[in-house]
Motif scaffolding. Sequence first.
Motif, short mmCIF file in Angstrom:
data_model
loop_
_atom_site.label_atom_id
_atom_site.label_comp_id
_atom_site.label_asym_id
_atom_site.label_seq_id
_atom_site.Cartn_x
_atom_site.Cartn_y
_atom_site.Cartn_z
N ARG A 191 0.81 -1.22 0.00
CA ARG A 191 0.00 0.00 0.00
C ARG A 191 0.85 1.27 0.00
O ARG A 191 0.45 2.29 0.53
CB ARG A 191 -0.96 0.03 1.20
CG ARG A 191 -1.94 -1.13 1.26
CD ARG A 191 -2.91 -1.09 0.11
NE ARG A 191 -3.89 -2.19 0.18
CZ ARG A 191 -4.81 -2.42 -0.74
NH1 ARG A 191 -4.89 -1.61 -1.79
NH2 ARG A 191 -5.65 -3.42 -0.62
N TYR A 192 2.03 1.19 -0.61
CA TYR A 192 2.84 2.39 -0.76
C TYR A 192 2.29 3.23 -1.92
O TYR A 192 1.65 2.69 -2.84
CB TYR A 192 4.29 2.03 -1.06
CG TYR A 192 5.06 1.44 0.11
CD1 TYR A 192 4.79 1.82 1.42
CD2 TYR A 192 6.07 0.50 -0.10
CE1 TYR A 192 5.50 1.29 2.49
CE2 TYR A 192 6.79 -0.04 0.96
CZ TYR A 192 6.50 0.36 2.26
OH TYR A 192 7.20 -0.16 3.30
N ASP A 193 2.54 4.54 -1.89
CA ASP A 193 2.14 5.39 -3.01
C ASP A 193 2.97 5.01 -4.24
O ASP A 193 3.99 4.32 -4.12
CB ASP A 193 2.35 6.86 -2.65
CG ASP A 193 3.81 7.19 -2.39
OD1 ASP A 193 4.54 7.42 -3.37
OD2 ASP A 193 4.22 7.21 -1.21
N PRO A 194 2.54 5.43 -5.45
CA PRO A 194 3.21 4.98 -6.67
C PRO A 194 4.72 5.24 -6.71
O PRO A 194 5.50 4.37 -7.10
CB PRO A 194 2.48 5.76 -7.78
CG PRO A 194 1.11 5.97 -7.23
CD PRO A 194 1.30 6.19 -5.76
N ALA A 195 5.15 6.44 -6.31
CA ALA A 195 6.58 6.76 -6.36
C ALA A 195 7.37 5.88 -5.39
O ALA A 195 8.43 5.34 -5.74
CB ALA A 195 6.81 8.24 -6.04
N THR A 196 6.85 5.73 -4.18
CA THR A 196 7.54 4.91 -3.19
C THR A 196 7.60 3.46 -3.64
O THR A 196 8.64 2.80 -3.54
CB THR A 196 6.83 5.01 -1.82
OG1 THR A 196 6.78 6.37 -1.41
CG2 THR A 196 7.56 4.20 -0.77
N ALA A 197 6.50 2.94 -4.16
CA ALA A 197 6.45 1.55 -4.62
C ALA A 197 7.42 1.33 -5.76
O ALA A 197 8.11 0.30 -5.82
CB ALA A 197 5.03 1.19 -5.05
N PHE A 198 7.49 2.29 -6.69
CA PHE A 198 8.36 2.13 -7.86
C PHE A 198 9.83 2.07 -7.45
O PHE A 198 10.56 1.17 -7.87
CB PHE A 198 8.13 3.27 -8.85
CG PHE A 198 8.98 3.16 -10.09
CD1 PHE A 198 8.59 2.33 -11.13
CD2 PHE A 198 10.16 3.87 -10.22
CE1 PHE A 198 9.37 2.21 -12.27
CE2 PHE A 198 10.94 3.76 -11.35
CZ PHE A 198 10.54 2.93 -12.38
N PHE A 199 10.27 3.00 -6.62
CA PHE A 199 11.69 3.06 -6.28
C PHE A 199 12.07 2.03 -5.22
O PHE A 199 13.22 1.59 -5.17
CB PHE A 199 12.07 4.48 -5.86
CG PHE A 199 12.06 5.45 -7.00
CD1 PHE A 199 13.10 5.50 -7.91
CD2 PHE A 199 10.97 6.30 -7.21
CE1 PHE A 199 13.08 6.37 -8.98
CE2 PHE A 199 10.94 7.18 -8.27
CZ PHE A 199 12.00 7.22 -9.17
N CYS A 200 11.12 1.61 -4.38
CA CYS A 200 11.38 0.49 -3.48
C CYS A 200 11.63 -0.79 -4.27
O CYS A 200 12.39 -1.66 -3.83
CB CYS A 200 10.19 0.27 -2.54
SG CYS A 200 10.10 1.40 -1.14
N GLY A 201 11.01 -0.90 -5.44
CA GLY A 201 11.12 -2.11 -6.24
C GLY A 201 12.34 -2.17 -7.12
O GLY A 201 12.52 -3.16 -7.83
N SER A 202 13.20 -1.18 -7.07
CA SER A 202 14.40 -1.19 -7.90
C SER A 202 15.29 -2.38 -7.54
O SER A 202 15.66 -2.55 -6.38
CB SER A 202 15.18 0.11 -7.69
OG SER A 202 16.49 0.00 -8.20
N PRO A 203 15.67 -3.22 -8.52
CA PRO A 203 16.51 -4.39 -8.23
C PRO A 203 17.99 -4.08 -8.24
O PRO A 203 18.82 -4.94 -8.54
CB PRO A 203 16.14 -5.35 -9.37
CG PRO A 203 15.84 -4.45 -10.51
CD PRO A 203 15.19 -3.22 -9.92
N GLY A 204 18.35 -2.85 -7.93
CA GLY A 204 19.75 -2.44 -7.91
C GLY A 204 19.85 -0.93 -7.79
O GLY A 204 18.84 -0.23 -7.72
N GLY A 205 21.10 -0.43 -7.76
CA GLY A 205 21.31 1.01 -7.70
C GLY A 205 20.77 1.64 -6.43
O GLY A 205 19.98 2.59 -6.48
#
Length: 356
Positions: free
Chosen positions: A117-131
């Motif tokens: 239930r994270y907001d879109p920006a938080t969910a997107f960058f939390c999901g980064s598989p690197g960097g």
Amino acid sequence: MPPIPTALRVTPMLIALGASGGFAAKWIGLPLPFMLGSMLTVALLATFKGNWIPEGFKFPENFRAGFIALIGLMIGAQVTPELFKQIPTMAVSLAMITLFVGLAQAVNYVIFRKIGRYDPATAFFCGSPGGLIEAITLGEEAGADIRALILQQFLRIIMVVSLLPVGLSLYHGTPVGSSGGATMARGATDLAHLVPLIAIAIAGVFLGRRLHLPAGQLTGPLVLGALLSLSGIYAVDLPQWLVNLAQIIVGTSLGTRFAGIGHRMLAKGLVLALLSSGAMMAMGAAMAAAIVPLTGENFEVLLISFAPGGVTEMALVALSLSANPAYVTLHHLYRITLTVVMLGTAAKRMFPKSGP
């Protein structure tokens, strides 16, 4: 007499605590004991006895970087003419990692958005598989919840570093890696031999920073170590005690990241990190198994190459499991570079900065 700076007072205590956890993990037979044992011990202290670690304390980065540089030298020493012969087969695995990055980002977004239930920006960058650093920086600019983002990104690395060696130990039915006797040290190294190694490591860090290499404190010394290995000018050889100490330093520094995090937030983060890391490890394992016949490479080496941990941490896992660390590191550098490019492009299109 002036007071002792906080970092000088707290850091030795944490390292000693981490070392005790490392030796305890070695005694009970955990895989990658010095890293996992130190990390878990300090993490428990930071979470449940957070007042022991002063607010705002940060593990000295330059101190940590020095040990990472020595690990980079050891990895570089594994770059041999025989490794270059594998470059044509690497095209297959690198192409599969390209697919892995895109698929992992998509699956992670669903996990953090729909379940977390994270907001879109938080969910997107939390999901980064690197960097890790780039994800945090770009996510903050995009308006993501920075505490959740930092927590999930560090848990990604910690979860993979923890799950991978434990999973391989369960698969084999016996401890693997350093707890099973694996070592990259070739023999005793006298103290006089350490002086040129330290000098080369420092030069490598300077090179990595000047060239703005990703994970420069690791890759700069790696490049110098590789050049020395290929040329035969100097034999890079680190004693096992120094490799163990480097694992303790890295593990301790990771453990301090849990300081100041509430129990509820940590519990949620751990569940999401387990789902995310488990999904990525399953994808990586499936892709690694699929290309074994095409590459001729060992499944475990490919699995470590796909595991979405940090470059330094995965290099240490490779060292511990006697996998070729240069081969593994090359794949992780490609994964991180590809991820950073993807994040930068997506950030401009999906989360444009507001204001003038």
